[in-house]
Write an enzyme that holds these catalytic residues in place. Structure first.
Site, PDB file in Angstrom:
ATOM      1  N   SER A  91       0.807  -1.219   0.000  1.00 46.63           N
ATOM      2  CA  SER A  91       0.000   0.000   0.000  1.00 46.63           C
ATOM      3  C   SER A  91       0.845   1.275   0.000  1.00 46.63           C
ATOM      4  O   SER A  91       1.592   1.516  -0.932  1.00 46.63           O
ATOM      5  CB  SER A  91      -0.954  -0.052   1.186  1.00 46.63           C
ATOM      6  OG  SER A  91      -1.935   0.928   1.050  1.00 46.63           O
ATOM      7  N   ASP A 229      -1.739   6.627  -3.446  1.00 47.44           N
ATOM      8  CA  ASP A 229      -0.688   5.899  -2.734  1.00 47.44           C
ATOM      9  C   ASP A 229      -0.141   4.802  -3.671  1.00 47.44           C
ATOM     10  O   ASP A 229      -0.507   4.760  -4.853  1.00 47.44           O
ATOM     11  CB  ASP A 229      -1.210   5.328  -1.411  1.00 47.44           C
ATOM     12  CG  ASP A 229      -2.194   4.191  -1.601  1.00 47.44           C
ATOM     13  OD1 ASP A 229      -2.877   4.166  -2.646  1.00 47.44           O
ATOM     14  OD2 ASP A 229      -2.282   3.311  -0.723  1.00 47.44           O
ATOM     15  N   ASP A 231      -0.627   1.641  -4.179  1.00 49.51           N
ATOM     16  CA  ASP A 231      -1.501   0.659  -4.845  1.00 49.51           C
ATOM     17  C   ASP A 231      -2.850   1.269  -5.231  1.00 49.51           C
ATOM     18  O   ASP A 231      -3.761   0.548  -5.654  1.00 49.51           O
ATOM     19  CB  ASP A 231      -1.701  -0.587  -3.975  1.00 49.51           C
ATOM     20  CG  ASP A 231      -2.436  -0.295  -2.688  1.00 49.51           C
ATOM     21  OD1 ASP A 231      -2.359   0.853  -2.202  1.00 49.51           O
ATOM     22  OD2 ASP A 231      -3.107  -1.204  -2.162  1.00 49.51           O
ATOM     23  N   ASP A 233      -5.488   2.343  -3.851  1.00 51.75           N
ATOM     24  CA  ASP A 233      -6.801   2.239  -3.200  1.00 51.75           C
ATOM     25  C   ASP A 233      -7.107   3.581  -2.516  1.00 51.75           C
ATOM     26  O   ASP A 233      -8.240   3.851  -2.163  1.00 51.75           O
ATOM     27  CB  ASP A 233      -6.894   1.054  -2.222  1.00 51.75           C
ATOM     28  CG  ASP A 233      -5.856   1.100  -1.121  1.00 51.75           C
ATOM     29  OD1 ASP A 233      -4.870   1.859  -1.241  1.00 51.75           O
ATOM     30  OD2 ASP A 233      -6.027   0.356  -0.135  1.00 51.75           O
TER      31      ASP A 233
HETATM   32 MG    MG Z   1      -3.160   1.553  -0.360  1.00 48.15          MG
END
Ligand code: MG
Length: 438
Positions: A91, A229, A231, A233
């Site tokens: 993440s 960020d 990844d 999400d």
């Molecule tokens: Mg993330």
């Protein structure tokens, strides 16, 4: 043993997250599922971990579809065609970290019960073992990004705003700039070449990491800036004057447009959100996007999110989707005619945050729970919640005392709508000090 944190399994590569550990994760996931889709963010350790994971999956007879480098919400959306989605990502953590997140076909993260089953299997090593002819098939999934883009475009109107997108060299690089261009936006990209060393900035989209984005929005005269960020999400934004938009303001903005009856946010959310979404109701959850999604499903809420940049729109998925959030923010700003006046309508109340070192956080929290009501009896207390730490609500503000998830510390957060924030904070700090001593 407990391997899952509030956001999947995560740690430093080759110290916590080793190939033999990820092999066992693969064996555990494969024992419980017949087909799995696997993806990764651009971290440099992904080939080592991917190979270990897939060896573990096949050893149990589980078939593997490989979706390649892509954002977590894109992988979670691709999971709808399989028994499970596995994302190799850490993440927003720095480059030396990696981890594993598991997804259900409906886009929800593995809940605590499912995590427990995986943990038990890893510890007992009672994995399914396939015969030589039953180790499962392997295919490449080439259209996961395109399908996610089409799904989002089906729920989004066009826009001609100009947007600066800072992907932080993360997985969003393969999707957000292209999606916004397809919507009709004029897109300027920053750090949108995937690079697992994260050379441009720390992958966490907090204000101090977004100086370049703030400057670029101003210099280019863009309507807004978007930051992700590692990844994707998560999504945060910068306004047309290059000012960072706080997560609470984004929560209020999205909540006001989405929540007809109710929305979910964690116990540390600003009162400004509760005020902004009225007459809809704010339902509190534990801190962590997995808990927000769980509560949303349980209560049938139209929206949920966290001020750290996780936004969950059930019309897309129960996975926080920074990519759809970017598209939707562009859509809201297009309808409103830009940021002008939009953020000023949402109040900012004084907030204080701090922490105290504590050798025995569990014992200290037990004491806080026991004594908090008597300790705050001089204030107009209207409620107390022990959903996550201890949150005490007064008519003019609230105090949250909770143990840190990662360090031996007790964190204190105070927000005051009409009370004196310093007075509330000192009261809370004195209680925690007292409880640390006893
Ligand atoms: Mg993330």
């Amino acid at each position: 043993m407990k391997y899952f944190g509030s956001s999947g399994i995560r740690g430093i590569v080759n110290r916590d997250i080793t190939p033999d550990f990820v092999l066992r994760v693969g064996q555990a996931v494969g024992t419980l599922n017949s087909s799995v889709v696997v993806g990764w963010d651009p971290r440099v350790s992904h080939p080592m971990l991917y190979n270990a994971l897939v060896a573990g999956l096949h050893s149990t007879g589980c078939s593997v579809a490989t979706a390649g480098m892509l954002p977590t919400p894109t992988l979670a959306y691709a999971a709808r065609k399989f028994d499970c989605g596995v994302m190799l990502t850490a993440s927003h953590n720095p480059a030396e970290y990696n981890g594993v997140k598991l997804w259900n076909p409906d886009g929800t993260a593995y809940d605590t019960l499912q995590q427990g089953k995986i943990e038990e299997l890893i510890d007992s090593a009672e994995f399914r073992r396939a015969t030589w002819r039953d180790t499962g098939w392997r295919v490449d999934v080439l259209d996961a990004v395109q399908e996610h883009v089409e799904h989002i475009l089906g729920h989004t109107s066009s826009s001609s705003l100009s947007v600066v997108v800072d992907c932080g060299c993360g997985a969003a690089s393969v999707i957000t700039p292209y999606l916004l261009r397809e919507m009709g936006c004029r897109v300027f990209t920053l750090n949108s070449q995937p690079d697992g060393h994260f050379p441009a900035r720390n992958p966490e989209p907090v204000e101090e990491n977004l100086e370049q984005l703030k400057r670029s929005v101003k210099t280019l005269g863009a309507d807004l800036g978007i930051a992700h960020d590692g990844d994707a999400d998560r999504m945060m934004a910068v306004d047309n004057l290059g000012r960072f938009v706080s997560g609470d303001k984004l929560l209020a903005l999205f909540g006001r447009s989405e929540a007809k009856k109710s929305m979910v946010a964690p116990v540390d959310t600003s009162l400004a959100v509760e005020d902004a979404i009225k007459p809809a109701v704010l339902i509190y959850s534990r801190v962590g996007d997995v808990y927000v999604a769980e509560a949303m499903k349980r209560h049938g809420c139209e929206f949920g999110g966290e001020a750290s940049g996780s936004w969950i729109f059930p019309r897309i998925s129960y996975c926080p989707d920074g990519i759809y959030a970017a598209a939707h923010l562009v859509e809201l700003l297009t309808e409103h005619g830009g940021f002008d006046g939009l953020l000023e309508e949402i109040p900012t109340y004084p907030t204080l945050r701090g922490s105290l070192r504590c050798g025995n956080p569990a014992g200290c929290m037990e004491c806080v729970r026991r004594r908090v009501e008597e300790w705050f009896s001089g204030f107009d207390v209207v409620g107390m919640s022990t959903l996550d730490g201890v949150r005490i609500s007064m008519s003019g503000g609230w105090v949250l005392i909770r143990p840190s998830g990662t360090e031996p510390k007790i964190r204190i957060t105070v927000e005051a709508r009409s009370l004196e924030p310093g007075e509330l904070y000192q009261r809370a700090e004195a209680l925690v000090r007292e409880c640390i001593r006893t």
